[in-house]
Design a protein around this motif. Structure first.
Motif, PDB file in Angstrom:
ATOM      1  N   GLN A  24       0.724  -1.183   0.174  1.00  6.46           N
ATOM      2  CA  GLN A  24      -0.196   0.085   0.165  1.00  6.46           C
ATOM      3  C   GLN A  24       0.933   0.936   0.021  1.00  6.46           C
ATOM      4  O   GLN A  24       1.781   1.039   0.805  1.00  6.46           O
ATOM      5  CB  GLN A  24      -0.693   0.310   1.082  1.00  6.46           C
ATOM      6  CG  GLN A  24      -2.324  -1.526   0.812  1.00  6.46           C
ATOM      7  CD  GLN A  24      -3.343  -1.439   0.445  1.00  6.46           C
ATOM      8  OE1 GLN A  24      -2.384  -0.261  -0.569  1.00  6.46           O
ATOM      9  NE2 GLN A  24      -3.815  -2.181  -0.280  1.00  6.46           N
ATOM     10  N   PRO A  25       0.528   2.263  -0.786  1.00  3.84           N
ATOM     11  CA  PRO A  25      -0.626   2.503  -1.074  1.00  3.84           C
ATOM     12  C   PRO A  25      -0.791   1.803  -3.191  1.00  3.84           C
ATOM     13  O   PRO A  25      -1.942   1.551  -3.671  1.00  3.84           O
ATOM     14  CB  PRO A  25      -1.566   4.288  -1.544  1.00  3.84           C
ATOM     15  CG  PRO A  25       0.611   4.784  -1.431  1.00  3.84           C
ATOM     16  CD  PRO A  25       0.933   3.504  -0.799  1.00  3.84           C
ATOM     17  N   ASP A  67      -4.318  -0.155  -3.880  1.00  2.37           N
ATOM     18  CA  ASP A  67      -5.908   0.828  -3.325  1.00  2.37           C
ATOM     19  C   ASP A  67      -5.331   1.449  -4.444  1.00  2.37           C
ATOM     20  O   ASP A  67      -6.669   1.791  -5.176  1.00  2.37           O
ATOM     21  CB  ASP A  67      -5.492   1.515  -2.077  1.00  2.37           C
ATOM     22  CG  ASP A  67      -5.918   1.019  -1.244  1.00  2.37           C
ATOM     23  OD1 ASP A  67      -6.454  -0.874  -0.889  1.00  2.37           O
ATOM     24  OD2 ASP A  67      -5.650   1.728   0.457  1.00  2.37           O
TER      25      ASP A  67
END
Length: 407
Positions: free
Chosen positions: A387-388, A391
């Motif tokens: 992450q990120p 995402d």
């Protein structure tokens, strides 16, 4: 449901895929897992598409048909020991046992595509047809083309747009996009020069193909500097060189392989023409008994983003990412993604997302050491931060697809 609720699924799937990579055209476990997850998400599933490919279709009323793609294959690379979910897989490759690793990030592509499909499937404010393509053999640049015949049968009416993305050694949290050429076309030439062999102590009785081939390799370095204009781009690389069996034998032949990268068809033709002239000219100058043999190997198409479709995706990325949406500079790497929309002559958009610690990338960029400090694709240390990265890629695919699906 939101991205946050799907995050554990995406992260767990990424770790699973990273630990179990498979080589090109051998993605049997991976393909079965992708098909299983598509069925769970409510997609109509087609397996063994062009070999090990998988296609999932979600139809929801009238509207555009949007193709979204992830590639599945790993590479013959031994992974450096950095993470607990590292790959320990091995396989046979060109006569030897090799390690297998997702050293190009295709595991992130698959995990985030599956996450994006679940998010899109749960949203009820769009209509159209969503087509998920899990493609084999990107690394051998023949997986997409191998799917074309089956894709025409499965989707006889074609698609309206195709979308794809790739992780790169940039800052996690960023996405990069541009219209026009964004990844180079690639050509592969296999050159065999023919000499006249003999004893190493009597070179005057021979035509030495090693000296001849070496002269060609040196001369090829002038192709870009003297054939390609300064405002154009091309790369010519000699990647292999094979000749001889023993130090006191002058061999009959020498063989080497050339890789060419270009962004323009005119430049491509000019570069290949210059290479052929140099090869045959050096053979004639050396008194070779016959001209060189030049074979064409694998090719990769130019990745050339459609301007209108790219503008729609760019607007969606501006809304989703703000200042983290960056301009993509053309890359001399190559892809076969565009062979999928070429099945029907459809427009497409392809973008990049970063996969590494933003502070590391920023500091390396400031020092001018980005290439040395941040792992490159195909490196044994190419392990994106979770992450990120995940995402961002999931959000990007959802936003891009929704830019075309009817509201």
């Amino acid at each position: 449901m939101t991205l946050e609720s799907h995050r554990p699924f995406i992260e767990d799937l990424y770790r699973e895929l990273h630990a179990h990579p498979e080589l090109s055209h051998r993605e049997h476990r991976t393909a079965a897992r992708m098909a299983e997850l598509l069925r769970e998400a409510g997609f109509e599933v087609h397996e063994h598409v062009g070999g090990t490919g998988v296609v999932g279709i979600l139809r929801r009323g009238t509207g555009p048909t949007v193709l979204v793609r992830a590639d599945m294959d790993g590479l013959p690379v031994v992974e450096a020991e950095q993470v607990p979910y590292r790959s320990t897989q091995t396989d046979e490759w060109e006569g030897q046992t090799v390690g297998v690793m997702h050293a190009c990030g295709h595991d992130t592509h698959m995990a985030t595509l599956q996450g994006a499909l679940r998010i899109l499937g749960e949203q009820d404010d769009w209509s159209g047809t969503l087509v998920a393509v899990l493609q084999p053999a990107e690394e051998t640049i023949d997986g997409a083309k191998g799917m074309q015949e089956d894709l025409r049968r499965i989707l006889p009416d074609g698609v309206d747009v195709a979308l794809g993305q790739h992780v790169m050694p940039g800052a996690a949290g960023t996405v990069s996009l541009a219209a026009g050429p964004v990844m180079a076309a690639s050509d592969h030439l296999i050159v065999t020069v023919h000499g006249r062999g003999g004893h190493g102590s009597q070179p005057e009785a021979t035509v030495d193909p090693i000296v001849l081939a070496a002269s060609i390799v040196v001369r090829l370095q002038t192709v870009v500097s003297r054939t390609v204009a300064p405002f154009e781009q091309a790369v010519v690389t000699v990647g292999t060189f094979h000749a001889g069996t023993k130090q006191n034998i002058i061999p009959e032949t020498a063989r080497f392989e050339i890789n060419i990268r270009t962004f323009d068809e005119g430049v491509r033709a000019r570069v290949i023409g210059a290479i052929e002239r140099i090869v045959q000219g050096e053979c004639e100058a050396s008194g070779a008994p016959r001209p060189a043999t030049i074979e064409r190997g694998s090719t990769a198409p130019l990745t050339d983003n459609d301007p209108q479709a790219t503008a729609l995706v760019a607007a969606a990325f501006d809304e989703a990412f703000g200042a983290q949406h960056l301009e993509l500079r053309p890359l001399l790497g190559s892809e076969d993604f565009s062979d999928l929309p070429a099945t029907w002559g459809a427009p497409y958009v392809y973008w990049m997302y970063g996969g590494f610690d933003p502070q590391l990338v920023a500091e390396a960029t400031e020092r001018g050491t980005l290439a040395a400090s941040v792992p490159s694709n195909h490196s044994p240390t190419f392990i994106p931060v979770l992450q990120p990265t995940l995402d961002t890629a999931t959000t990007a695919m959802v936003a891009a697809a929704r830019a075309f699906l009817a509201r």
